[in-house]
Design an enzyme around this catalytic site. Structure first.
Site, PDB file in Angstrom:
ATOM      1  N   ASP A 205       0.867  -1.164   0.000  1.00 33.01           N
ATOM      2  CA  ASP A 205       0.000   0.000   0.000  1.00 33.01           C
ATOM      3  C   ASP A 205       0.910   1.222   0.000  1.00 33.01           C
ATOM      4  O   ASP A 205       1.912   1.254   0.723  1.00 33.01           O
ATOM      5  CB  ASP A 205      -0.924  -0.002   1.219  1.00 33.01           C
ATOM      6  CG  ASP A 205      -2.182   0.814   0.969  1.00 33.01           C
ATOM      7  OD1 ASP A 205      -2.704   0.769  -0.159  1.00 33.01           O
ATOM      8  OD2 ASP A 205      -2.644   1.506   1.891  1.00 33.01           O
TER       9      ASP A 205
ATOM     10  N   GLY B 212      -0.787   7.472 -11.460  1.00 30.46           N
ATOM     11  CA  GLY B 212      -1.083   8.188 -10.209  1.00 30.46           C
ATOM     12  C   GLY B 212      -0.526   9.598 -10.203  1.00 30.46           C
ATOM     13  O   GLY B 212      -0.723  10.383 -11.133  1.00 30.46           O
TER      14      GLY B 212
HETATM   15  P1  IMP Z   1      -2.633   2.032  -3.465  1.00 31.60           P
HETATM   16  O1  IMP Z   1      -1.385   1.543  -2.830  1.00 31.60           O
HETATM   17  O2  IMP Z   1      -3.023   1.193  -4.639  1.00 31.60           O
HETATM   18  O3  IMP Z   1      -3.750   2.254  -2.507  1.00 31.60           O
HETATM   19  O4  IMP Z   1      -2.212   3.401  -4.115  1.00 31.60           O
HETATM   20  C1  IMP Z   1      -2.739   4.594  -3.705  1.00 31.60           C
HETATM   21  C2  IMP Z   1      -2.623   5.629  -4.780  1.00 31.60           C
HETATM   22  O5  IMP Z   1      -1.350   6.239  -4.638  1.00 31.60           O
HETATM   23  C3  IMP Z   1      -2.687   5.146  -6.215  1.00 31.60           C
HETATM   24  O6  IMP Z   1      -3.977   5.111  -6.706  1.00 31.60           O
HETATM   25  C4  IMP Z   1      -1.901   6.211  -6.925  1.00 31.60           C
HETATM   26  O7  IMP Z   1      -2.718   7.305  -7.194  1.00 31.60           O
HETATM   27  C5  IMP Z   1      -0.873   6.605  -5.887  1.00 31.60           C
HETATM   28  N1  IMP Z   1       0.392   5.935  -6.104  1.00 31.60           N
HETATM   29  C6  IMP Z   1       0.834   4.773  -5.578  1.00 31.60           C
HETATM   30  N2  IMP Z   1       2.079   4.503  -6.007  1.00 31.60           N
HETATM   31  C7  IMP Z   1       2.409   5.522  -6.833  1.00 31.60           C
HETATM   32  C8  IMP Z   1       3.575   5.793  -7.615  1.00 31.60           C
HETATM   33  O8  IMP Z   1       4.572   5.056  -7.649  1.00 31.60           O
HETATM   34  N3  IMP Z   1       3.530   6.934  -8.323  1.00 31.60           N
HETATM   35  C9  IMP Z   1       2.475   7.790  -8.336  1.00 31.60           C
HETATM   36  N4  IMP Z   1       1.364   7.564  -7.644  1.00 31.60           N
HETATM   37  C10 IMP Z   1       1.340   6.430  -6.890  1.00 31.60           C
END
Ligand code: IMP
Length: 197
Positions: free
Chosen positions: A69, A155
């Site tokens: 996460d 992201g």
């Molecule tokens: P999760 O870990 O999938 O909950 O990620 C949360 C959010 O953080 C994602 O939807 C992205 O918007 C952002 N995110 C996670 N990792 C990255 C990265 O490496 N670069 C840019 N955004 C990220």
């Protein structure tokens, strides 16, 4: 050879991690494992959400698995969007809307310091000795750009400039991003741990 299920539906994360894996590891994304679920992320910390994702997949498969996460933590926004990074601008998980909200909330503020933080949860073991849970963390410090720059990645990549670089993650190849990235740092610890087993 270690085989590990990676509890994610995010193909960008799979690609990034796959590019870091040596030939001694096989990463099996959920789709390839025949698992089609959207794992909830209901908690207030990255660690709890990572545990929820890995725990959900372990209950289904009883196989070695890991999840991660990640949150973008912005200093003057008191750590926001943080654990809510995916849904900062609403349930739609719209990358562009999330970026717009960050840029709007930061306005012309001088302090644009931020970091990405990744927590990996690994459930590892075997049926004879049992399975244990382990955590690994990776942080990438940097700052938020004034406007979006670049097309690569996903992201918040177009607005995040890591320390020591002069361009955003979205202006880098995957290999370049991996030299700096939070995910690479956490994944390196994960693989070092597994190699020591
Ligand atoms: P999760 O870990 O999938 O909950 O990620 C949360 C959010 O953080 C994602 O939807 C992205 O918007 C952002 N995110 C996670 N990792 C990255 C990265 O490496 N670069 C840019 N955004 C990220």
């Amino acid at each position: 050879m270690h085989a590990l299920i990676f509890a994610t539906n995010n193909q960008h994360k799979v690609d990034e991690i796959q590019s870091l894996v040596g030939i001694d590891f096989t990463i099996i994304p959920l789709k390839a494992a025949g698992i089609d679920i959207d794992i909830p992320e209901p908690h207030d910390t990255l660690q709890e959400n990572a545990a929820e994702k890995a725990g959900t997949i372990f209950k289904l498969t009883h196989q070695n698995c890991f999840s991660e996460d990640t949150g973008l933590e912005i200093e003057v926004l008191e750590g926001a969007p943080g654990v809510k990074s995916a849904r900062y601008a609403g349930e739609g998980r719209d990358f562009k809307a999330n970026i717009d909200k960050v840029l709007q909330n930061l306005g012309a503020k001088k302090n644009r310091a931020a970091q990405f933080r990744t927590v990996i949860c690994l459930i590892w073991g075997n049926a004879t000795d049992g399975f244990k849970t382990y955590y690994f963390e990776g942080i990438c410090k940097g700052h938020i750009a004034i406007e979006m720059q670049g097309e690569q990645g996903f992201g918040y990549d177009p607005i995040f400039i890591p320390e020591g670089a002069s361009k955003s993650f979205a202006q880098m190849t995957m290999d370049e991003k991996n030299k700096y990235s939070h995910r690479q740092k956490a994944v390196t610890q994960l693989f070092d741990f597994l190699r020591s087993k």
